[in-house]
Scaffold this motif. Structure first.
Motif, mmCIF file in Angstrom:
data_model
loop_
_atom_site.group_PDB
_atom_site.id
_atom_site.type_symbol
_atom_site.label_atom_id
_atom_site.label_comp_id
_atom_site.label_asym_id
_atom_site.label_seq_id
_atom_site.Cartn_x
_atom_site.Cartn_y
_atom_site.Cartn_z
ATOM 1 N N GLU A 387 0.835 -1.212 0.000
ATOM 2 C CA GLU A 387 0.000 0.000 0.000
ATOM 3 C C GLU A 387 0.861 1.249 0.000
ATOM 4 O O GLU A 387 0.610 2.205 -0.762
ATOM 5 C CB GLU A 387 -0.920 -0.019 1.218
ATOM 6 C CG GLU A 387 -1.986 -1.092 1.175
ATOM 7 C CD GLU A 387 -2.808 -1.124 2.459
ATOM 8 O OE1 GLU A 387 -2.504 -0.298 3.350
ATOM 9 O OE2 GLU A 387 -3.722 -1.955 2.563
ATOM 10 N N ASP A 388 1.886 1.250 0.846
ATOM 11 C CA ASP A 388 2.775 2.413 0.895
ATOM 12 C C ASP A 388 3.468 2.623 -0.451
ATOM 13 O O ASP A 388 3.594 3.763 -0.932
ATOM 14 C CB ASP A 388 3.819 2.231 1.993
ATOM 15 C CG ASP A 388 3.212 2.276 3.380
ATOM 16 O OD1 ASP A 388 2.068 2.766 3.492
ATOM 17 O OD2 ASP A 388 3.875 1.824 4.336
ATOM 18 N N THR A 393 4.401 5.663 -5.332
ATOM 19 C CA THR A 393 4.888 5.608 -6.713
ATOM 20 C C THR A 393 3.782 5.639 -7.739
ATOM 21 O O THR A 393 4.046 5.900 -8.919
ATOM 22 C CB THR A 393 5.717 4.336 -6.923
ATOM 23 O OG1 THR A 393 4.880 3.188 -6.714
ATOM 24 C CG2 THR A 393 6.892 4.278 -5.962
ATOM 25 N N GLY A 394 2.555 5.317 -7.346
ATOM 26 C CA GLY A 394 1.470 5.253 -8.314
ATOM 27 C C GLY A 394 1.482 3.977 -9.129
ATOM 28 O O GLY A 394 0.802 3.900 -10.153
ATOM 29 N N ILE A 395 2.240 3.001 -8.731
ATOM 30 C CA ILE A 395 2.320 1.713 -9.446
ATOM 31 C C ILE A 395 1.456 0.709 -8.714
ATOM 32 O O ILE A 395 1.565 0.548 -7.498
ATOM 33 C CB ILE A 395 3.778 1.212 -9.518
ATOM 34 C CG1 ILE A 395 4.648 2.237 -10.258
ATOM 35 C CG2 ILE A 395 3.856 -0.146 -10.205
ATOM 36 C CD1 ILE A 395 6.122 1.886 -10.261
ATOM 37 N N ILE A 396 0.585 0.017 -9.474
ATOM 38 C CA ILE A 396 -0.325 -0.922 -8.841
ATOM 39 C C ILE A 396 0.451 -2.134 -8.304
ATOM 40 O O ILE A 396 1.405 -2.597 -8.923
ATOM 41 C CB ILE A 396 -1.406 -1.374 -9.851
ATOM 42 C CG1 ILE A 396 -2.468 -2.215 -9.143
ATOM 43 C CG2 ILE A 396 -0.803 -2.147 -11.005
ATOM 44 C CD1 ILE A 396 -3.664 -2.523 -10.022
ATOM 45 N N CYS A 397 0.021 -2.605 -7.169
ATOM 46 C CA CYS A 397 0.631 -3.787 -6.536
ATOM 47 C C CYS A 397 -0.458 -4.812 -6.305
ATOM 48 O O CYS A 397 -1.406 -4.538 -5.575
ATOM 49 C CB CYS A 397 1.284 -3.421 -5.199
ATOM 50 S SG CYS A 397 2.683 -2.322 -5.331
ATOM 51 N N ASN A 398 -0.311 -5.987 -6.925
ATOM 52 C CA ASN A 398 -1.216 -7.109 -6.696
ATOM 53 C C ASN A 398 -0.493 -8.130 -5.823
ATOM 54 O O ASN A 398 0.493 -8.743 -6.243
ATOM 55 C CB ASN A 398 -1.643 -7.755 -8.012
ATOM 56 C CG ASN A 398 -2.447 -6.786 -8.872
ATOM 57 O OD1 ASN A 398 -3.190 -5.960 -8.350
ATOM 58 N ND2 ASN A 398 -2.272 -6.886 -10.176
ATOM 59 N N CYS A 416 0.074 1.681 -13.787
ATOM 60 C CA CYS A 416 -1.200 2.341 -13.551
ATOM 61 C C CYS A 416 -1.350 2.485 -12.044
ATOM 62 O O CYS A 416 -0.798 1.716 -11.283
ATOM 63 C CB CYS A 416 -2.375 1.568 -14.149
ATOM 64 S SG CYS A 416 -2.518 -0.108 -13.514
ATOM 65 N N SER A 417 -2.043 3.493 -11.629
ATOM 66 C CA SER A 417 -2.158 3.773 -10.209
ATOM 67 C C SER A 417 -3.212 2.881 -9.582
ATOM 68 O O SER A 417 -4.104 2.376 -10.242
ATOM 69 C CB SER A 417 -2.523 5.249 -10.001
ATOM 70 O OG SER A 417 -3.775 5.537 -10.588
ATOM 71 N N GLY A 418 -3.081 2.735 -8.262
ATOM 72 C CA GLY A 418 -4.065 1.976 -7.549
ATOM 73 C C GLY A 418 -3.447 0.813 -6.791
ATOM 74 O O GLY A 418 -2.284 0.499 -6.950
#
Length: 423
Positions: A387-388, A393-398, A416-418
């Motif tokens: 989440e941090d 960075t605005g880079i999505i993390c799955n 992509c952000s999120g």
């Protein structure tokens, strides 16, 4: 015809030392002839115990019932003969002095009897050789018995040695110099087939199948060690590699003690072990230590990089925020009375910068030692870190992880952000 077993006493007129007891079996039908022979033994200082028989059945019974030192046999008896007596002894597998004492015996008959197994033949008219012949044959029998006993003891010792060497995991060997100056085996235990892939009989006495197997880089060291051991008669302890005809390479450890043979040649006797497995384990251990050292260095570099990044965050972000707060406080102080509106705006900026500083301090603290890791476990700490990262960075993390225990965490990044979370 047979007479009872009779002990006798030596002649009292003899001054010779007492002779050992002697047991005589007479195959004779004339008792006077027996007495004549006994008189010879008494005069020689013997106290014979004797038995007289005159048939094959009587002889066989006497031999099976008693033990005898000498058999004195007439050449020809009614219904019995010296040839038949010799066959009886051979049937019973006895080693006894068999001397023919006959009144009349042709030379060809005597030769035939000697070939059949008789030890000597004497004429009853010439008994001067009787005692010397008997004593000679007694010595010969004793020598033969000692020889058989020594051979039996040797066979037993060889059998014990063979059983011992064949059950030792290493190869027991005897090694010496060959005429061409190389070292060849003179004895090998059966374990040689397991080590070399060739039977011991094929290797004994040959240097071609042994010295040529040593690797070229290991051969000089072995020859030098053997030379030193030969000169000083010191223990030969060497390890090196051999390459078999199949192409397989093995490590061996050779340990032996030298001695000088009766001809003055140096002979080594010892054991050869296959240490290939231990060498591979040693190599794997060295490689593991090397990998562990590389991993340790890598972790150290990562640790230093992380410290550098945190220090840069503290210096650049938090330090810059504090400097900006210093400027804003100075401007706020100068605007307090002249321009209250602008002073309020400056105060608002200061509050925002204080919030940024607090957030930076919290982020750095979490990165140094996340409290969520201790309280909620690794899965929750990775989610929080994702989440941090996504917010910063605005880079999505799955993040893919079980809801209870984190067995594998996979982070996929896209431009992509999120932030999304899957359980």
């Amino acid at each position: 015809m047979s007479t009872a077993l009779k002990p006798d006493a030596p002649s009292a007129s003899r001054d010779d030392p007492a002779k050992p007891p002697i047991r005589l079996l007479f195959i004779e039908d004339a008792e006077n002839d027996v007495m004549l022979l006994l008189h010879r033994f008494r005069n020689a200082g013997y106290a014979p115990t004797y038995l007289q028989v005159a048939s094959e059945s009587g002889m066989r019974e006497a031999l099976q019932r008693e033990s005898w030192d000498v058999i004195l046999c007439d050449h020809n008896l009614p219904g019995f003969s010296a040839q038949a007596a010799l066959r009886t002894i051979q049937d019973l597998c006895l080693d006894l002095p068999f001397i023919i004492v006959s009144g009349v015996m042709q030379e060809d008959e005597a030769i035939a009897a000697m070939r059949a197994g008789a030890h000597d033949y004497l004429s009853k008219n010439k008994l001067e050789r009787l005692i010397p012949a008997v004593e000679r044959e007694l010595r010969e029998v004793g020598n033969r018995r000692e020889k058989r006993l020594a051979e039996q003891t040797l066979r037993q010792s060889e059998a014990r040695l063979r059983a011992l060497t064949d059950n030792i995991p290493g190869v027991v060997f005897q090694m010496g110099y060959t005429p061409d100056g190389m070292l060849g085996f003179q004895y090998l235990s059966e374990a040689a087939a397991m080590l070399f892939g060739i039977s011991a009989d094929e290797l004994i006495g040959s240097s071609a199948g042994w010295m040529t197997w040593l690797l070229k880089e290991d051969l000089p060291g072995f020859m030098e060690a053997a030379c030193v051991s030969s000169e000083n008669l010191s223990t030969l302890n060497w390890e090196g590699r051999i390459q078999l005809s199949t192409g397989e390479q093995k490590w061996i450890n050779l340990r032996s003690s030298p001695r000088l043979s009766e001809l003055g040649a140096v002979i080594w006797e010892g054991v050869m072990w296959n240490i290939t497995h231990s060498k591979r384990v040693e190599a794997d251990l060295r490689e593991s230590r090397s990998q562990l050292a590389a991993l340790s260095n890598h972790l150290q570099r990562i640790k230093e990089d992380e410290r550098e990044r945190i220090a840069r965050d503290v210096h650049d972000v938090l330090g810059g925020t504090l400097v900006a707060m210093k400027f804003e406080m100075s401007l706020l102080e100068s605007k307090l009375e002249s321009n209250p509106v602008q002073a309020r705006e400056r105060a608002h900026n200061v509050g925002r910068m204080v919030d940024d500083a607090i957030a930076t301090v919290g982020r750095v603290t979490r990165e140094l030692r996340p409290g969520i890791l201790k309280d909620f476990g690794l899965a929750a700490a990775i989610e929080s870190h994702g989440e941090d990262f996504a917010q910063r960075t605005g880079i999505i993390c799955n993040i893919v992880a079980p809801t209870t225990t984190l067995t594998r965490a996979t982070i996929r990044l896209s431009h992509c952000s999120g932030f999304s979370r899957k359980h």
